[in-house]
Write a protein that holds these residues in place. Structure first.
Motif, mmCIF file in Angstrom:
data_model
loop_
_atom_site.group_PDB
_atom_site.id
_atom_site.type_symbol
_atom_site.label_atom_id
_atom_site.label_comp_id
_atom_site.label_asym_id
_atom_site.label_seq_id
_atom_site.Cartn_x
_atom_site.Cartn_y
_atom_site.Cartn_z
ATOM 1 N N SER A 20 0.813 -1.219 0.000
ATOM 2 C CA SER A 20 0.000 0.000 0.000
ATOM 3 C C SER A 20 0.849 1.274 0.000
ATOM 4 O O SER A 20 0.310 2.377 -0.082
ATOM 5 C CB SER A 20 -0.951 0.011 1.209
ATOM 6 N N TYR A 21 2.178 1.125 0.062
ATOM 7 C CA TYR A 21 3.062 2.298 0.084
ATOM 8 C C TYR A 21 2.942 3.073 -1.218
ATOM 9 O O TYR A 21 2.876 2.499 -2.306
ATOM 10 C CB TYR A 21 4.525 1.872 0.273
ATOM 11 N N GLY A 22 2.906 4.398 -1.086
ATOM 12 C CA GLY A 22 2.877 5.259 -2.263
ATOM 13 C C GLY A 22 1.476 5.601 -2.729
ATOM 14 O O GLY A 22 1.311 6.373 -3.672
ATOM 15 N N TYR A 23 0.482 5.051 -2.059
ATOM 16 C CA TYR A 23 -0.902 5.331 -2.426
ATOM 17 C C TYR A 23 -1.576 6.127 -1.318
ATOM 18 O O TYR A 23 -1.402 5.838 -0.134
ATOM 19 C CB TYR A 23 -1.670 4.029 -2.689
ATOM 20 N N CYS A 24 -2.343 7.130 -1.708
ATOM 21 C CA CYS A 24 -3.021 8.020 -0.769
ATOM 22 C C CYS A 24 -4.016 7.227 0.081
ATOM 23 O O CYS A 24 -4.838 6.479 -0.458
ATOM 24 C CB CYS A 24 -3.732 9.121 -1.550
ATOM 25 N N GLU A 25 -3.935 7.397 1.387
ATOM 26 C CA GLU A 25 -4.858 6.716 2.300
ATOM 27 C C GLU A 25 -6.292 7.189 2.116
ATOM 28 O O GLU A 25 -7.227 6.463 2.405
ATOM 29 C CB GLU A 25 -4.447 6.956 3.756
ATOM 30 N N GLU A 26 -6.453 8.411 1.647
ATOM 31 C CA GLU A 26 -7.791 8.985 1.513
ATOM 32 C C GLU A 26 -8.435 8.643 0.173
ATOM 33 O O GLU A 26 -9.608 8.295 0.118
ATOM 34 C CB GLU A 26 -7.694 10.504 1.682
ATOM 35 N N THR A 27 -7.669 8.744 -0.905
ATOM 36 C CA THR A 27 -8.244 8.573 -2.246
ATOM 37 C C THR A 27 -7.854 7.263 -2.924
ATOM 38 O O THR A 27 -8.497 6.854 -3.877
ATOM 39 C CB THR A 27 -7.792 9.720 -3.172
ATOM 40 N N GLY A 28 -6.775 6.641 -2.460
ATOM 41 C CA GLY A 28 -6.289 5.423 -3.101
ATOM 42 C C GLY A 28 -5.458 5.693 -4.346
ATOM 43 O O GLY A 28 -4.922 4.780 -4.953
ATOM 44 N N GLU A 29 -5.343 6.965 -4.706
ATOM 45 C CA GLU A 29 -4.554 7.344 -5.889
ATOM 46 C C GLU A 29 -3.071 7.351 -5.550
ATOM 47 O O GLU A 29 -2.695 7.548 -4.401
ATOM 48 C CB GLU A 29 -4.972 8.752 -6.356
ATOM 49 N N PRO A 30 -2.210 7.164 -6.566
ATOM 50 C CA PRO A 30 -0.767 7.235 -6.313
ATOM 51 C C PRO A 30 -0.353 8.620 -5.794
ATOM 52 O O PRO A 30 -0.881 9.634 -6.233
ATOM 53 C CB PRO A 30 -0.144 6.982 -7.681
ATOM 54 N N ILE A 31 0.566 8.625 -4.855
ATOM 55 C CA ILE A 31 1.159 9.865 -4.359
ATOM 56 C C ILE A 31 2.306 10.190 -5.314
ATOM 57 O O ILE A 31 3.074 9.307 -5.694
ATOM 58 C CB ILE A 31 1.692 9.685 -2.920
ATOM 59 N N ALA A 32 2.421 11.437 -5.708
ATOM 60 C CA ALA A 32 3.452 11.843 -6.663
ATOM 61 C C ALA A 32 4.840 11.443 -6.163
ATOM 62 O O ALA A 32 5.152 11.590 -4.978
ATOM 63 C CB ALA A 32 3.401 13.354 -6.889
ATOM 64 N N LEU A 33 5.662 10.951 -7.085
ATOM 65 C CA LEU A 33 7.023 10.535 -6.731
ATOM 66 C C LEU A 33 7.808 11.693 -6.119
ATOM 67 O O LEU A 33 8.588 11.489 -5.187
ATOM 68 C CB LEU A 33 7.757 9.983 -7.954
ATOM 69 N N ARG A 34 7.595 12.905 -6.631
ATOM 70 C CA ARG A 34 8.307 14.069 -6.077
ATOM 71 C C ARG A 34 7.949 14.273 -4.611
ATOM 72 O O ARG A 34 8.793 14.640 -3.795
ATOM 73 C CB ARG A 34 8.001 15.323 -6.889
ATOM 74 N N ARG A 35 6.695 14.041 -4.262
ATOM 75 C CA ARG A 35 6.273 14.171 -2.856
ATOM 76 C C ARG A 35 6.927 13.072 -2.019
ATOM 77 O O ARG A 35 7.399 13.328 -0.914
ATOM 78 C CB ARG A 35 4.751 14.097 -2.749
ATOM 79 N N LEU A 36 6.946 11.851 -2.531
ATOM 80 C CA LEU A 36 7.569 10.752 -1.789
ATOM 81 C C LEU A 36 9.070 10.961 -1.643
ATOM 82 O O LEU A 36 9.647 10.583 -0.627
ATOM 83 C CB LEU A 36 7.274 9.412 -2.469
ATOM 84 N N GLU A 37 9.694 11.561 -2.652
ATOM 85 C CA GLU A 37 11.126 11.880 -2.551
ATOM 86 C C GLU A 37 11.347 12.881 -1.412
ATOM 87 O O GLU A 37 12.278 12.742 -0.626
ATOM 88 C CB GLU A 37 11.642 12.491 -3.859
ATOM 89 N N ALA A 38 10.481 13.891 -1.344
ATOM 90 C CA ALA A 38 10.623 14.942 -0.333
ATOM 91 C C ALA A 38 10.212 14.443 1.050
ATOM 92 O O ALA A 38 10.802 14.847 2.062
ATOM 93 C CB ALA A 38 9.783 16.154 -0.723
ATOM 94 N N ARG A 39 9.189 13.598 1.105
ATOM 95 C CA ARG A 39 8.660 13.106 2.386
ATOM 96 C C ARG A 39 8.296 11.631 2.230
ATOM 97 O O ARG A 39 7.134 11.293 1.976
ATOM 98 C CB ARG A 39 7.438 13.932 2.779
ATOM 99 N N PRO A 40 9.288 10.754 2.383
ATOM 100 C CA PRO A 40 9.055 9.323 2.141
ATOM 101 C C PRO A 40 8.011 8.674 3.051
ATOM 102 O O PRO A 40 7.558 7.580 2.766
ATOM 103 C CB PRO A 40 10.432 8.684 2.375
ATOM 104 N N ILE A 41 7.618 9.362 4.130
ATOM 105 C CA ILE A 41 6.606 8.807 5.030
ATOM 106 C C ILE A 41 5.204 9.323 4.705
ATOM 107 O O ILE A 41 4.252 9.017 5.429
ATOM 108 C CB ILE A 41 6.943 9.102 6.514
ATOM 109 N N ALA A 42 5.068 10.072 3.617
ATOM 110 C CA ALA A 42 3.771 10.652 3.249
ATOM 111 C C ALA A 42 2.719 9.566 3.086
ATOM 112 O O ALA A 42 2.976 8.514 2.505
ATOM 113 C CB ALA A 42 3.900 11.457 1.961
ATOM 114 N N THR A 43 1.524 9.847 3.605
ATOM 115 C CA THR A 43 0.406 8.913 3.461
ATOM 116 C C THR A 43 -0.735 9.515 2.651
ATOM 117 O O THR A 43 -1.684 8.824 2.315
ATOM 118 C CB THR A 43 -0.146 8.489 4.840
#
Length: 137
Positions: free
Chosen positions: A95-118
């Motif tokens: 489930s990593y990399g997918y928004c907990e609220e929408t289920g959509e992928p979290i942008a790679l740039r956001r994950l690069e900046a904040r790898p714990i983003a949910t």
């Protein structure tokens, strides 16, 4: 010589959360966790060494303030380690990399900046707006 694994950066041109991307983020998270634990160990050693009686009241007060700040910072980092562990669990369960609220992928740039983003940027902004509204009431 830099190996290909060390120079790898996830891109939008490859399948989202491929094995390679998951391995990349797992390594980043583990490295981050190790750094935090190393800093915590250094802080503990520093606090033990600093544990001395200061005859001057101002020195003692300053030392106590520094100690309180260090302990607050360590508490924040303890919470951060918990979030890193949660992110590692999400990598394991897929489930990593997918928004907990929408289920959509979290942008790679956001994950690069904040790898714990949910949350995706949009979901995070909605969450913060709702938080502000309730806080102002």
């Amino acid at each position: 010589m830099v190996s290909k694994a060390k120079s790898y950066r996830p891109t939008d041109k490859e399948p989202f959360m491929s094995d390679r991307q998951r391995d990349y983020f797992r390594a980043r998270l583990l490295t981050w966790k190790e750094e935090i634990l190393r800093e915590a160990k250094d802080t503990l050693l520093h606090l033990q060494e600093e544990n001395q009686n200061h005859p001057d009241l101002a020195d003692r007060a300053s030392s106590e303030t520094d100690r309180a700040i260090e302990l607050r910072a360590r508490d924040r980092q303890r919470k951060l380690i918990a979030k890193i562990d949660e992110a590692l669990s999400r990598i394991d369960d897929g489930s990593y990399g997918y928004c907990e609220e929408t289920g959509e992928p979290i942008a790679l740039r956001r994950l690069e900046a904040r790898p714990i983003a949910t949350l995706s940027v949009e979901a995070q902004e909605r969450h913060e707006r709702r938080e502000r509204v309730y806080r102002d009431d």
